[in-house]
Scaffold this active site. Structure first.
Site, PDB file in Angstrom:
ATOM      1  N   ARG A  57       0.863  -1.184   0.000  1.00 17.74           N
ATOM      2  CA  ARG A  57       0.000   0.000   0.000  1.00 17.74           C
ATOM      3  C   ARG A  57       0.899   1.233   0.000  1.00 17.74           C
ATOM      4  NH1 ARG A  57       2.372   2.006   3.749  1.00 17.74           N
ATOM      5  NH2 ARG A  57       0.772   3.582   3.880  1.00 17.74           N
ATOM      6  N   ALA A  59       0.825   5.168  -2.093  1.00 19.92           N
ATOM      7  CA  ALA A  59       0.660   5.479  -3.519  1.00 19.92           C
ATOM      8  C   ALA A  59       1.842   5.042  -4.406  1.00 19.92           C
ATOM      9  CB  ALA A  59       0.362   6.972  -3.681  1.00 19.92           C
ATOM     10  N   ARG A  94      -7.393  -0.017  -6.496  1.00 16.13           N
ATOM     11  CA  ARG A  94      -7.532   1.109  -5.564  1.00 16.13           C
ATOM     12  C   ARG A  94      -7.829   2.362  -6.397  1.00 16.13           C
ATOM     13  NH1 ARG A  94      -4.227   1.121  -0.528  1.00 16.13           N
ATOM     14  NH2 ARG A  94      -5.843   2.599   0.079  1.00 16.13           N
ATOM     15  N   ASP A 247      -1.860  11.018  -2.053  1.00 16.26           N
ATOM     16  CA  ASP A 247      -2.232  10.020  -3.070  1.00 16.26           C
ATOM     17  C   ASP A 247      -2.558  10.664  -4.407  1.00 16.26           C
ATOM     18  OD1 ASP A 247      -2.915   8.834  -0.300  1.00 16.26           O
ATOM     19  OD2 ASP A 247      -2.706   7.143  -1.667  1.00 16.26           O
ATOM     20  N   ASN A 257      -5.251  12.963   0.554  1.00 11.57           N
ATOM     21  CA  ASN A 257      -4.428  12.050   1.359  1.00 11.57           C
ATOM     22  C   ASN A 257      -5.317  11.309   2.353  1.00 11.57           C
ATOM     23  OD1 ASN A 257      -1.819  10.966   2.032  1.00 11.57           O
ATOM     24  ND2 ASN A 257      -1.865  12.152   3.919  1.00 11.57           N
ATOM     25  N   LYS A 258      -4.716  10.445   3.111  1.00 11.32           N
ATOM     26  CA  LYS A 258      -5.442   9.596   4.066  1.00 11.32           C
ATOM     27  C   LYS A 258      -6.433  10.410   4.896  1.00 11.32           C
ATOM     28  CE  LYS A 258      -5.240   6.019   4.355  1.00 11.32           C
ATOM     29  NZ  LYS A 258      -6.204   5.147   3.629  1.00 11.32           N
TER      30      LYS A 258
HETATM   31  O1  MRU Z   1      -4.422   3.542   2.266  1.00 12.38           O
HETATM   32  P1  MRU Z   1      -2.925   3.646   2.199  1.00 12.38           P
HETATM   33  O2  MRU Z   1      -2.236   3.039   3.363  1.00 12.38           O
HETATM   34  O3  MRU Z   1      -2.391   3.162   0.866  1.00 12.38           O
HETATM   35  O4  MRU Z   1      -2.711   5.220   2.269  1.00 12.38           O
HETATM   36  C1  MRU Z   1      -1.424   5.778   2.304  1.00 12.38           C
HETATM   37  C2  MRU Z   1      -1.424   7.247   2.349  1.00 12.38           C
HETATM   38  O5  MRU Z   1      -2.441   7.892   2.463  1.00 12.38           O
HETATM   39  C3  MRU Z   1      -0.120   7.915   2.133  1.00 12.38           C
HETATM   40  O6  MRU Z   1      -0.046   9.099   2.839  1.00 12.38           O
HETATM   41  C4  MRU Z   1       0.014   8.213   0.639  1.00 12.38           C
HETATM   42  O7  MRU Z   1      -0.197   7.063  -0.114  1.00 12.38           O
HETATM   43  C5  MRU Z   1       1.328   8.795   0.307  1.00 12.38           C
HETATM   44  S1  MRU Z   1       2.583   7.566   0.395  1.00 12.38           S
HETATM   45  C6  MRU Z   1       4.088   8.216   0.046  1.00 12.38           C
END
Ligand code: MRU
Length: 371
Positions: A57, A59, A94, A247, A257-258
């Site tokens: 997981r 991005a 995703r 992301d 982002n998350k």
């Molecule tokens: O759902 P995930 O764990 O894939 O989400 C990850 C994030 O939100 C990260 O902050 C994002 O992918 C950036 S990773 C360099």
């Protein structure tokens, strides 16, 4: 970065005794922080499952895994139909992280016009380049972000710099180094006193289980905090800057982002704490402008909210339910932070404003393609 003193990446190619590539190795991130285990991806279906289940997981890592997924698919059948099938299956895993589509488009462009006999070798080469490029990009992000941390350290006369981060934009989310963590690792390695507040990041707790794990293994001082703590810390001057990953960044600089990132940006804005977003250029989606209306937000299983997984006192891993039987839950995976709340974007080409003009000036070749 290091795991038990050994340099480790999140994704690699496994070979047989004669140095022929056999499959792709990845860390199973669903088992961290309590167990470090790796798995082998041998088929397209393995790659799809690993991304969907979040064994891989983050991005940039999703992009690299998908690129290798195309290689795995073509090994069994290098036809146009199978290339198309692999593209569609991987893209559907995703919806929010644009690096996935970027990597798949790169693979398609590299392979599509090649004779079938050359497609497997071409796909293997391009996937390897995507992985290597990710590392180089993150190191450049690290160098630019390091200057921000050093400036604060100088202002604080060497007193430790407190960085707050959300979710995991560390090396586990990329091929190596991470995006938000790259400046932190460089600062730490250089002897700058740096400390990280890691938001636990419900529902999947990537901050508590992954960011804390990787910072700990590299020896970076850190404190895990419940997601609701950041605002309080900022009000009391305990956070010098926020650095998060992303992301997808739109042409006008909105940042997806998350889930929960937006609330940290609001708190940072209210407390005049700089809020930086670290991103590799494949995360920029010049085809969309307004993040709120144009970015699809992944909604995942209610189980992720209704339950928590952890280690019992006697060392067993257990999942327990934390909501009443039958209570409905919502599980939005991401949110959008409007560009106006972003102090700056830390890219491989420098720290730039979160504006359409700055993004187009820094990445003209990508901006032009989207017109
Ligand atoms: O759902 P995930 O764990 O894939 O989400 C990850 C994030 O939100 C990260 O902050 C994002 O992918 C950036 S990773 C360099």
């Amino acid at each position: 970065m290091k795991v038990d003193g050994k340099n480790t990446r999140t994704i690699w190619v496994e070979s047989d005794g004669a140095n022929n590539a056999t499959c792709v190795g990845v860390i199973d991130q669903t088992l961290l922080p309590h167990r470090f285990a790796t798995i082998k991806l041998k088929t397209l279906e393995d790659a799809v499952r690993a991304i969907q289940s979040m064994q891989v997981r983050g991005a940039p890592l999703i992009g690299a895994a998908a690129a290798y997924g195309v290689w795995l698919a073509l090994r069994t059948d290098a036809s146009d139909e199978n290339l198309e099938r692999a593209y569609t299956a991987l893209l559907a895993t995703r919806p929010t992280a644009i690096n996935l589509q970027w990597a798949l488009d790169q693979m398609l462009a590299a392979v599509r016009n090649r004779p079938r006999a050359e497609r497997v070798a071409t796909a293997f080469k391009r996937a390897g380049e995507i992985a290597e490029e990710d590392i180089a990009i993150n190191q450049a992000i690290g160098r630019h972000g390091l200057k921000l941390i050093e400036a604060i350290a100088a202002r604080k006369k060497g007193e430790r710099v407190n960085v707050l981060t959300h979710c995991n934009a560390g090396w586990l989310a990329t091929v190596d180094w991470g995006t938000a963590t790259a400046p932190i690792y460089l600062a730490h390695d250089k002897g700058v006193a740096v400390h990280v507040f890691a938001d636990e990041t419900r529902p999947r707790n990537q901050g508590a289980s992954l960011t804390a794990w990787e910072l700990g293994h590299h020896g970076v001082p850190h404190t895990v905090i419940p997601d609701n703590t950041g605002g309080h810390l900022m009000q009391h001057g305990l956070v010098d800057l926020v650095i998060v990953g992303t992301d997808r960044v739109t042409a006008q600089g909105d940042v997806c982002n998350k889930i929960g990132t937006y609330l940290k940006a609001l708190a940072a804005h209210d407390n005049r704490v700089p809020f930086y977003v670290a991103l590799p250029s494949p995360t920029i989606d010049f085809s969309v402008s307004d993040g709120l209306s144009e970015i699809p937000i992944e909604q995942r299983s209610p189980d992720e909210v209704a339950t928590v997984t952890g280690k019992t006192k006697d060392g067993r891993i257990e999942t327990v339910q934390v909501v009443p039987d039958g209570s409905p839950v919502a599980n939005y995976g991401f949110d959008v932070t409007p560009a106006r709340l972003v102090t700056g974007l830390i890219t491989e080409r420098g720290v730039i404003a979160a504006t359409r003009e700055a993004l187009a000036a820094a990445f003209p070749e990508r901006a032009k393609l989207a017109i």
